[in-house]
Design a protein around this motif. Structure first.
Motif, PDB file in Angstrom:
ATOM      1  N   ILE A 110       0.855  -1.186   0.000  1.00 47.75           N
ATOM      2  CA  ILE A 110       0.000   0.000   0.000  1.00 47.75           C
ATOM      3  C   ILE A 110       0.884   1.226   0.000  1.00 47.75           C
ATOM      4  CG2 ILE A 110      -0.309   0.094   2.533  1.00 47.75           C
ATOM      5  CD1 ILE A 110      -3.307   0.973   1.734  1.00 47.75           C
ATOM      6  N   HIS A 111       0.493   2.198  -0.836  1.00 46.42           N
ATOM      7  CA  HIS A 111       1.284   3.416  -0.980  1.00 46.42           C
ATOM      8  C   HIS A 111       0.375   4.624  -0.742  1.00 46.42           C
ATOM      9  CE1 HIS A 111       4.525   5.923  -2.397  1.00 46.42           C
ATOM     10  NE2 HIS A 111       3.652   6.580  -3.128  1.00 46.42           N
ATOM     11  N   PRO A 112       0.855   5.615   0.021  1.00 42.41           N
ATOM     12  CA  PRO A 112      -0.016   6.739   0.371  1.00 42.41           C
ATOM     13  C   PRO A 112      -0.070   7.849  -0.679  1.00 42.41           C
ATOM     14  CG  PRO A 112       2.035   6.920   1.561  1.00 42.41           C
ATOM     15  CD  PRO A 112       2.138   5.669   0.735  1.00 42.41           C
ATOM     16  N   ALA A 113      -0.357   7.477  -1.912  1.00 44.74           N
ATOM     17  CA  ALA A 113      -0.578   8.446  -3.003  1.00 44.74           C
ATOM     18  C   ALA A 113      -1.297   7.709  -4.114  1.00 44.74           C
ATOM     19  CB  ALA A 113       0.741   9.014  -3.518  1.00 44.74           C
ATOM     20  N   LEU A 114      -1.830   8.486  -5.049  1.00 50.06           N
ATOM     21  CA  LEU A 114      -2.487   7.871  -6.214  1.00 50.06           C
ATOM     22  C   LEU A 114      -1.418   7.622  -7.269  1.00 50.06           C
ATOM     23  CD1 LEU A 114      -5.760  10.033  -6.376  1.00 50.06           C
ATOM     24  CD2 LEU A 114      -5.485   7.710  -5.455  1.00 50.06           C
ATOM     25  N   LEU A 115      -0.869   6.411  -7.256  1.00 49.09           N
ATOM     26  CA  LEU A 115       0.177   6.078  -8.233  1.00 49.09           C
ATOM     27  C   LEU A 115      -0.391   6.155  -9.654  1.00 49.09           C
ATOM     28  CD1 LEU A 115       1.759   3.063  -6.315  1.00 49.09           C
ATOM     29  CD2 LEU A 115       2.807   5.314  -6.694  1.00 49.09           C
ATOM     30  N   PRO A 116       0.394   6.517 -10.670  1.00 49.92           N
ATOM     31  CA  PRO A 116       1.851   6.637 -10.614  1.00 49.92           C
ATOM     32  C   PRO A 116       2.364   7.972 -10.069  1.00 49.92           C
ATOM     33  CG  PRO A 116       1.110   7.004 -12.846  1.00 49.92           C
ATOM     34  CD  PRO A 116      -0.108   6.646 -12.052  1.00 49.92           C
ATOM     35  N   ALA A 117       1.475   8.814  -9.524  1.00 44.74           N
ATOM     36  CA  ALA A 117       1.980  10.057  -8.934  1.00 44.74           C
ATOM     37  C   ALA A 117       2.679   9.757  -7.611  1.00 44.74           C
ATOM     38  CB  ALA A 117       0.834  11.034  -8.688  1.00 44.74           C
ATOM     39  N   SER A 135      -5.427  13.554  -3.579  1.00 43.64           N
ATOM     40  CA  SER A 135      -4.432  12.492  -3.467  1.00 43.64           C
ATOM     41  C   SER A 135      -5.163  11.247  -2.960  1.00 43.64           C
ATOM     42  CB  SER A 135      -3.273  12.897  -2.562  1.00 43.64           C
ATOM     43  OG  SER A 135      -2.229  11.950  -2.678  1.00 43.64           O
ATOM     44  N   GLY A 136      -4.467  10.340  -2.308  1.00 43.87           N
ATOM     45  CA  GLY A 136      -5.169   9.137  -1.849  1.00 43.87           C
ATOM     46  C   GLY A 136      -4.204   8.003  -1.588  1.00 43.87           C
ATOM     47  N   CYS A 137      -4.696   6.792  -1.751  1.00 46.86           N
ATOM     48  CA  CYS A 137      -3.816   5.648  -1.551  1.00 46.86           C
ATOM     49  C   CYS A 137      -4.024   4.629  -2.676  1.00 46.86           C
ATOM     50  CB  CYS A 137      -4.044   5.006  -0.186  1.00 46.86           C
ATOM     51  SG  CYS A 137      -5.631   4.192   0.000  1.00 46.86           S
ATOM     52  N   THR A 138      -3.025   3.794  -2.837  1.00 49.27           N
ATOM     53  CA  THR A 138      -3.020   2.773  -3.887  1.00 49.27           C
ATOM     54  C   THR A 138      -2.580   1.445  -3.290  1.00 49.27           C
ATOM     55  OG1 THR A 138      -2.334   4.440  -5.516  1.00 49.27           O
ATOM     56  CG2 THR A 138      -2.024   2.123  -6.135  1.00 49.27           C
ATOM     57  N   VAL A 139      -3.340   0.391  -3.535  1.00 47.41           N
ATOM     58  CA  VAL A 139      -2.860  -0.955  -3.229  1.00 47.41           C
ATOM     59  C   VAL A 139      -2.467  -1.591  -4.558  1.00 47.41           C
ATOM     60  CG1 VAL A 139      -3.372  -3.211  -2.227  1.00 47.41           C
ATOM     61  CG2 VAL A 139      -4.422  -1.154  -1.254  1.00 47.41           C
ATOM     62  N   ILE A 151      -1.964  -2.064 -10.395  1.00 42.97           N
ATOM     63  CA  ILE A 151      -2.797  -1.435  -9.361  1.00 42.97           C
ATOM     64  C   ILE A 151      -4.063  -2.250  -9.106  1.00 42.97           C
ATOM     65  CG2 ILE A 151      -4.245   0.596  -8.915  1.00 42.97           C
ATOM     66  CD1 ILE A 151      -2.014   2.242 -10.343  1.00 42.97           C
ATOM     67  N   ILE A 152      -4.316  -2.527  -7.845  1.00 45.65           N
ATOM     68  CA  ILE A 152      -5.490  -3.318  -7.448  1.00 45.65           C
ATOM     69  C   ILE A 152      -6.657  -2.397  -7.084  1.00 45.65           C
ATOM     70  CG2 ILE A 152      -6.360  -5.049  -5.811  1.00 45.65           C
ATOM     71  CD1 ILE A 152      -3.307  -5.876  -5.478  1.00 45.65           C
ATOM     72  N   LEU A 153      -6.437  -1.504  -6.156  1.00 43.88           N
ATOM     73  CA  LEU A 153      -7.483  -0.552  -5.741  1.00 43.88           C
ATOM     74  C   LEU A 153      -6.852   0.805  -5.459  1.00 43.88           C
ATOM     75  CD1 LEU A 153      -9.597  -2.522  -3.049  1.00 43.88           C
ATOM     76  CD2 LEU A 153     -10.290  -2.021  -5.406  1.00 43.88           C
ATOM     77  N   ARG A 182      -9.779  -4.531   2.149  1.00 41.38           N
ATOM     78  CA  ARG A 182     -10.671  -4.830   1.013  1.00 41.38           C
ATOM     79  C   ARG A 182      -9.885  -5.489  -0.133  1.00 41.38           C
ATOM     80  NH1 ARG A 182     -13.468   0.412  -0.776  1.00 41.38           N
ATOM     81  NH2 ARG A 182     -14.598   0.192   1.177  1.00 41.38           N
ATOM     82  N   ALA A 183      -8.720  -4.953  -0.438  1.00 39.99           N
ATOM     83  CA  ALA A 183      -7.902  -5.511  -1.527  1.00 39.99           C
ATOM     84  C   ALA A 183      -7.447  -6.931  -1.183  1.00 39.99           C
ATOM     85  CB  ALA A 183      -6.689  -4.606  -1.783  1.00 39.99           C
ATOM     86  N   ILE A 184      -7.049  -7.115   0.061  1.00 39.94           N
ATOM     87  CA  ILE A 184      -6.613  -8.458   0.487  1.00 39.94           C
ATOM     88  C   ILE A 184      -7.791  -9.425   0.381  1.00 39.94           C
ATOM     89  CG2 ILE A 184      -5.800  -9.816   2.472  1.00 39.94           C
ATOM     90  CD1 ILE A 184      -4.343  -7.157   3.377  1.00 39.94           C
TER      91      ILE A 184
END
Ligand code: GRF
Length: 204
Positions: A110-117, A135-139, A151-153, A182-184
């Motif tokens: 999990i990354h604390p940004a909306l990848l690829p940003a 912004s947001g998070c990405t799993v 990217i999953i979610l 949720r992703a898991i």
């Protein structure tokens, strides 16, 4: 149904680990934490799990001659506990090719940004400095790059004019704790299909 066995890798605070644990306890997530591995003996994550009957193991990088040997020890511990899915939850190390091959398609981050940003460290500060309004998070599944896997979610949060790194990090963390379990869960239900760069979520 057999529960998917998770191996959670941590280095620090462990709030995502705790959220995953809570989701399992509440039966929102049909999985089982087989082992928690920390590369940091002082990680708060380890203290959080104390008394919950979860196996925690410390494997310090400095005890090994090189990264490969360190990762072999981590992999051996995961295998010992029959881990199917490796969950990186604030694990502050980039994993090498051999480890990724060994658990191919079975490592999430999990990354604390909306990848690829804003990949890499200090994603929230990067977002503030850049001046984005969302912004947001990405799993995502982990590949050999840094925060580059399929990217999953993703979940967005607003960035307010008066935000600083901490207020934004808090807002993002709040959604991380919902999105990661949720992703898991989707993985555990066998609903994630990786097609090139895209992760397709199949219907129940
Ligand atoms: C989270 O912000 C996560 O997105 C990032 O590291 C932080 C870990 O926090 N990869 P915690 O240890 O789960 O509280």
């Amino acid at each position: 149904m057999n529960r998917t066995v998770l191996g959670v890798l941590v280095s620090g605070r462990g709030s995502n680990l705790h959220a995953i644990f809570d989701a399992i306890q509440a039966e929102r997530l049909k999985a089982k934490i087989g082992v928690v591995i920390s590369d940091n003996p002082d990680a708060q994550a380890l203290k959080r799990m104390a008394g919950f009957g979860i196996t925690t193991v410390v494997i310090e990088r400095k005890k090994f001659a090189n990264r490969c040997d360190f990762e072999k020890a981590v992999a051996a511990e995961l295998s010992l506990h029959h881990v199917e899915l490796v969950v990186l939850a604030g694990f502050m190390r980039v994993l090498g090719t051999e480890f990724i091959k060994l658990f191919s398609g079975r490592i999430m981050n999990i990354h604390p940004a909306l990848l690829p940003a804003f990949p890499g460290l200090d994603a929230q500060a990067q977002a503030i400095d850049y001046g984005v309004k969302v912004s947001g998070c990405t799993v995502h599944f982990v590949d050999e790059g840094v925060d580059t896997g399929p990217i999953i979610l993703q979940e967005a949060v607003p960035v307010h004019d008066n935000d600083n790194e901490q207020t934004l990090a808090d807002r993002i963390l709040h959604v991380e704790h919902v999105v990661y379990p949720r992703a898991i869960g989707l993985y555990c239900e066998g609903r994630l299909r990786v097609q090139g760069r895209r992760v397709v979520i199949t219907e129940k």
